[in-house]
Design a protein around this motif. Structure first.
Motif, PDB file in Angstrom:
ATOM      1  N   LEU A   1       0.823  -1.202   0.000  1.00  0.00           N
ATOM      2  CA  LEU A   1       0.000   0.000   0.000  1.00  0.00           C
ATOM      3  C   LEU A   1       0.863   1.260   0.000  1.00  0.00           C
ATOM      4  O   LEU A   1       0.588   2.230  -0.701  1.00  0.00           O
ATOM      5  N   ILE A   2       1.917   1.242   0.811  1.00  0.00           N
ATOM      6  CA  ILE A   2       2.766   2.424   0.981  1.00  0.00           C
ATOM      7  C   ILE A   2       3.599   2.722  -0.253  1.00  0.00           C
ATOM      8  O   ILE A   2       3.792   3.883  -0.623  1.00  0.00           O
ATOM      9  N   SER A   3       4.095   1.693  -0.912  1.00  0.00           N
ATOM     10  CA  SER A   3       5.052   1.904  -2.003  1.00  0.00           C
ATOM     11  C   SER A   3       4.468   2.755  -3.126  1.00  0.00           C
ATOM     12  O   SER A   3       5.205   3.471  -3.815  1.00  0.00           O
ATOM     13  N   ASP A   4       3.154   2.712  -3.299  1.00  0.00           N
ATOM     14  CA  ASP A   4       2.529   3.517  -4.361  1.00  0.00           C
ATOM     15  C   ASP A   4       2.632   5.012  -4.082  1.00  0.00           C
ATOM     16  O   ASP A   4       2.467   5.823  -5.004  1.00  0.00           O
ATOM     17  N   TRP A   5       2.859   5.388  -2.831  1.00  0.00           N
ATOM     18  CA  TRP A   5       2.926   6.803  -2.470  1.00  0.00           C
ATOM     19  C   TRP A   5       4.340   7.372  -2.486  1.00  0.00           C
ATOM     20  O   TRP A   5       4.529   8.568  -2.274  1.00  0.00           O
ATOM     21  N   ILE A   6       5.334   6.533  -2.727  1.00  0.00           N
ATOM     22  CA  ILE A   6       6.733   6.976  -2.678  1.00  0.00           C
ATOM     23  C   ILE A   6       7.267   7.155  -4.094  1.00  0.00           C
ATOM     24  O   ILE A   6       7.333   6.195  -4.867  1.00  0.00           O
ATOM     25  N   PRO A   7       7.665   8.374  -4.477  1.00  0.00           N
ATOM     26  CA  PRO A   7       8.213   8.577  -5.822  1.00  0.00           C
ATOM     27  C   PRO A   7       9.652   8.068  -5.922  1.00  0.00           C
ATOM     28  O   PRO A   7      10.340   7.870  -4.918  1.00  0.00           O
ATOM     29  N   ARG A   8      10.103   7.879  -7.134  1.00  0.00           N
ATOM     30  CA  ARG A   8      11.468   7.405  -7.369  1.00  0.00           C
ATOM     31  C   ARG A   8      12.477   8.426  -6.853  1.00  0.00           C
ATOM     32  O   ARG A   8      12.297   9.629  -6.990  1.00  0.00           O
ATOM     33  N   GLY A   9      13.544   7.899  -6.245  1.00  0.00           N
ATOM     34  CA  GLY A   9      14.637   8.735  -5.795  1.00  0.00           C
ATOM     35  C   GLY A   9      14.398   9.488  -4.498  1.00  0.00           C
ATOM     36  O   GLY A   9      15.222  10.320  -4.101  1.00  0.00           O
ATOM     37  N   ALA A  10      13.294   9.188  -3.799  1.00  0.00           N
ATOM     38  CA  ALA A  10      12.981   9.886  -2.551  1.00  0.00           C
ATOM     39  C   ALA A  10      13.926   9.457  -1.439  1.00  0.00           C
ATOM     40  O   ALA A  10      14.524   8.381  -1.469  1.00  0.00           O
ATOM     41  N   THR A  11      14.068  10.333  -0.434  1.00  0.00           N
ATOM     42  CA  THR A  11      14.800   9.976   0.778  1.00  0.00           C
ATOM     43  C   THR A  11      13.780   9.575   1.839  1.00  0.00           C
ATOM     44  O   THR A  11      12.757  10.237   2.014  1.00  0.00           O
ATOM     45  N   VAL A  12      14.070   8.469   2.539  1.00  0.00           N
ATOM     46  CA  VAL A  12      13.087   7.853   3.430  1.00  0.00           C
ATOM     47  C   VAL A  12      13.720   7.481   4.759  1.00  0.00           C
ATOM     48  O   VAL A  12      14.847   6.974   4.808  1.00  0.00           O
ATOM     49  N   LEU A  13      12.986   7.731   5.844  1.00  0.00           N
ATOM     50  CA  LEU A  13      13.344   7.242   7.164  1.00  0.00           C
ATOM     51  C   LEU A  13      12.207   6.347   7.626  1.00  0.00           C
ATOM     52  O   LEU A  13      11.056   6.776   7.703  1.00  0.00           O
ATOM     53  N   ASP A  14      12.528   5.090   7.946  1.00  0.00           N
ATOM     54  CA  ASP A  14      11.524   4.107   8.358  1.00  0.00           C
ATOM     55  C   ASP A  14      11.681   3.839   9.856  1.00  0.00           C
ATOM     56  O   ASP A  14      12.690   3.286  10.295  1.00  0.00           O
ATOM     57  N   LEU A  15      10.681   4.246  10.630  1.00  0.00           N
ATOM     58  CA  LEU A  15      10.735   4.099  12.088  1.00  0.00           C
ATOM     59  C   LEU A  15      10.192   2.744  12.503  1.00  0.00           C
ATOM     60  O   LEU A  15       9.076   2.378  12.150  1.00  0.00           O
ATOM     61  N   GLY A  16      10.978   2.010  13.291  1.00  0.00           N
ATOM     62  CA  GLY A  16      10.588   0.648  13.638  1.00  0.00           C
ATOM     63  C   GLY A  16      10.588  -0.203  12.386  1.00  0.00           C
ATOM     64  O   GLY A  16       9.589  -0.826  12.037  1.00  0.00           O
ATOM     65  N   CYS A  17      11.716  -0.229  11.702  1.00  0.00           N
ATOM     66  CA  CYS A  17      11.781  -0.775  10.346  1.00  0.00           C
ATOM     67  C   CYS A  17      11.726  -2.292  10.288  1.00  0.00           C
ATOM     68  O   CYS A  17      11.704  -2.871   9.197  1.00  0.00           O
ATOM     69  N   GLY A  18      11.729  -2.960  11.451  1.00  0.00           N
ATOM     70  CA  GLY A  18      11.663  -4.416  11.441  1.00  0.00           C
ATOM     71  C   GLY A  18      12.869  -5.025  10.764  1.00  0.00           C
ATOM     72  O   GLY A  18      14.008  -4.617  10.994  1.00  0.00           O
ATOM     73  N   ASP A  19      12.618  -5.984   9.872  1.00  0.00           N
ATOM     74  CA  ASP A  19      13.726  -6.678   9.212  1.00  0.00           C
ATOM     75  C   ASP A  19      14.224  -5.965   7.965  1.00  0.00           C
ATOM     76  O   ASP A  19      15.030  -6.507   7.218  1.00  0.00           O
ATOM     77  N   GLY A  20      13.715  -4.744   7.734  1.00  0.00           N
ATOM     78  CA  GLY A  20      14.194  -3.950   6.609  1.00  0.00           C
ATOM     79  C   GLY A  20      13.499  -4.226   5.287  1.00  0.00           C
ATOM     80  O   GLY A  20      13.923  -3.708   4.244  1.00  0.00           O
ATOM     81  N   SER A  21      12.403  -4.979   5.321  1.00  0.00           N
ATOM     82  CA  SER A  21      11.731  -5.361   4.077  1.00  0.00           C
ATOM     83  C   SER A  21      11.217  -4.156   3.296  1.00  0.00           C
ATOM     84  O   SER A  21      11.312  -4.117   2.067  1.00  0.00           O
ATOM     85  N   LEU A  22      10.647  -3.173   4.001  1.00  0.00           N
ATOM     86  CA  LEU A  22      10.120  -2.000   3.307  1.00  0.00           C
ATOM     87  C   LEU A  22      11.220  -1.244   2.586  1.00  0.00           C
ATOM     88  O   LEU A  22      11.107  -0.931   1.391  1.00  0.00           O
ATOM     89  N   LEU A  23      12.303  -0.927   3.291  1.00  0.00           N
ATOM     90  CA  LEU A  23      13.387  -0.165   2.670  1.00  0.00           C
ATOM     91  C   LEU A  23      14.051  -0.947   1.542  1.00  0.00           C
ATOM     92  O   LEU A  23      14.409  -0.377   0.508  1.00  0.00           O
TER      93      LEU A  23
END
Length: 209
Positions: A20-42
């Motif tokens: 769901l989230i990935s559709d809202w992130i444009p290419r080349g954006a800078t991202v901070l993931d809080l409580g990132c778990g195993d890093g799957s999102l990043l």
């Protein structure tokens, strides 16, 4: 001390959040993931959106998993704030299924919007009709796919409803850019769109100042 929700009972739901989230992130954006778990999102965003980012995590096993994925991760307790990051350092600050597990959700949301131009938050909706029915008919704290813990082992200490979050945003002058409220299968339908507080199980918000 807050932790990312790392229990295997949350894993499937968390992975669906990522889609769901990935559709809202444009290419080349800078991202901070809080409580990132195993890093799957990043890891996914790096591969699909070419993002540059960091994850914050406190669980040692998850930190090791991030390293294995080549994800930049910092060991940090979210309840201590984000004072080590300058204002507007990131395009997006993300928190998936962990807002309800921190000591001061309002404070961490303020910090997210300080260090990021936009914030993306997901949380379980405590106003869902099954939750209301469970409390009303059984008189016990509800257990469901969105809230899979018993009252004594849950990391969720500040549960809220869709309406609670909306009211908080209004009071704090936080602008809601986009909102998706979905059912247990992470699908949005006519009922979740018409009555999100009653029929939505998981809320996904994109907000800014």
């Amino acid at each position: 001390m807050s932790e990312a929700i790392t229990d295997p009972r949350k894993t499937a739901a968390h992975r669906d959040d990522l889609r769901l989230i990935s559709d809202w992130i444009p290419r080349g954006a800078t991202v901070l993931d809080l409580g990132c778990g195993d890093g799957s999102l990043l890891a996914s965003l790096r591969q699909e959106r070419d993002v540059n980012g960091y994850g914050l995590e406190i669980d040692q096993d998850n930190i090791a998993a991030c390293f294995e994925k080549g994800v930049n991760v910092i060991e940090q307790d979210l309840d201590k704030g984000l004072g080590n990051f300058q204002s507007e350092r990131f395009d997006y600050v993300i928190m998936t299924q962990a807002l309800q597990a921190v000591l001061r959700p309002d404070a961490i949301l303020d910090e997210m919007l300080r260090v990021g131009r936009e914030a993306i938050i997901t949380f379980p909706n405590f106003g869902h009709w099954r939750v209301r029915s469970y409390l009303g008919f059984k008189g016990r704290m509800p257990v469901s796919s969105a809230l899979p813990y018993e009252w004594y082992d849950t990391p969720n200490i500040h549960l809220c409803t869709v309406k609670d979050f909306q009211v908080h945003c209004q009071r704090k002058d936080i602008r809601i850019i986009e909102r998706t409220v979905v059912n247990r299968h992470h699908r949005s339908g006519a009922l979740t769109r018409a009555w999100p507080n009653m029929f939505g199980e998981i809320a996904v918000y994109r907000v800014t100042r």
